[in-house]
Design an enzyme around this catalytic site. Structure first.
Site: not given
Length: 321
Positions: A233, A262, A280
């Site tokens: 994360r 993000e 990601h």
């Protein structure tokens, strides 16, 4: 004939979930976030299950008076209000295990790309510079002889460690408690591990205990040959401190698949020549995302059939009262 349970698909979730449910459930869709009044009182009262991708807070739960289960598309469920769900006896499920190998593979790929600069080398070739200018510059870093510390030795962390064994590197790990069966060196503190290794791979969940734990002190401990890889994360890394460490040579390079805000990526990281940045995508293959979607659907179906979901999270109940 018994009425099919109504399941709400919130926001962008994989279409495969709806396809898997359609024979045994009535699928309803809505945009995210779910707000009061969005469905109307009759429809809202009929919703018994929800499929969502890690974004379902207490207000959304409050919109559905007869909700029984929230099936999350993803391993991490920090975006789900599990305490509010537990208070109402609502079970929450996630999708562990099915993405372990994909994320572990991606972590190794990101590590190699960061060390050996393969994306830049391909761009060199595609831009015609190999032919015009000559050979791509030698990579200053290598995996050879590295000592690697894994921050988080859960399912994915173990999968990463097992892959690293084949590269002949030394492997350490830090978790809150040691794992007696793990054949790797345990460090009781993150800082202590950072001082002992030159490569840090982060694969921890988003919890209050992991917020910006990879800070300036930890980065400095890695040293000028240090490399940070994050496939967990973005929450875990102090991105300002990381940008400074990269710019000043405090560490050598970083490979990141996740970011705190993000899809926003800090300009300082984008501009840094010693970063390898991905949007990601560690679990983003068709096969793995289909497997995740199947587990979301299977959790919902198992709940409605038997009252016992397949992969409930520990904070919420698992059986009908």
């Amino acid at each position: 004939m018994q009425e099919k349970p109504k399941v709400l698909l919130v926001g962008k979730v994989r279409e495969r979930i709806a396809e898997r449910l359609e024979d045994e459930a009535e699928v309803v869709r809505c945009v995210a976030p779910l707000v009061p009044g969005a469905l109307g009182p009759v429809l809202a009262a009929g919703i018994r299950g929800v499929a969502v991708s890690n974004n379902f807070g207490a207000p959304a739960i409050g919109c559905l008076p007869n909700l029984e289960i929230i099936a999350n598309f993803g391993v991490g469920y920090d975006g789900i209000a599990v305490e509010a769900a537990a208070a109402r006896g609502i079970v929450v499920t996630n999708t562990p295990d099915v993405l372990n190998d994909e994320v572990a593979d991606s972590a190794i790929g990101l590590l190699l790309n960061t060390l050996r600069r393969f994306p830049e080398a391909e761009a060199w070739l595609r831009d015609g510079r190999w032919e015009r200018t000559g050979a791509f510059p030698l990579s200053p870093l290598t995996l050879r002889g590295r000592s690697i510390g894994i921050y988080g030795l859960g399912r994915i962390g173990l999968a990463i460690a097992r892959r690293l064994e084949g590269f002949g590197v030394s492997i350490s790990y830090h978790t809150r408690t040691g794992k007696p069966d793990a054949p790797y060196v345990y460090h009781p503190t993150l800082l202590g591990m950072a001082e002992a290794v030159d490569t840090l791979i982060a694969i921890v969940p988003k919890t209050p205990d992991t917020y910006k734990t990879i800070d300036a002190t930890v980065l400095s401990a890695l040293g000028p040959n240090g490399v940070l890889i994050n496939v967990g994360r973005g929450w875990t890394v102090d991105e300002d401190a990381l940008a400074r460490a990269l710019a000043t040579g405090t560490i050598a390079a970083a490979g990141l698949d996740v970011f705190q805000d993000e899809p926003h990526v800090p300009e300082a990281l984008l501009a840094a020549p010693n970063t390898c940045l991905l949007p990601h995508v560690a679990s983003a293959s068709v096969a793995t995302r289909d497997a995740m979607a199947d587990l979301v659907a299977d959790n919902l179906l198992a709940w409605f059939r038997t009252g016992s979901p397949l992969t409930p999270v520990p904070e919420t109940p698992v059986m009908r009262s």
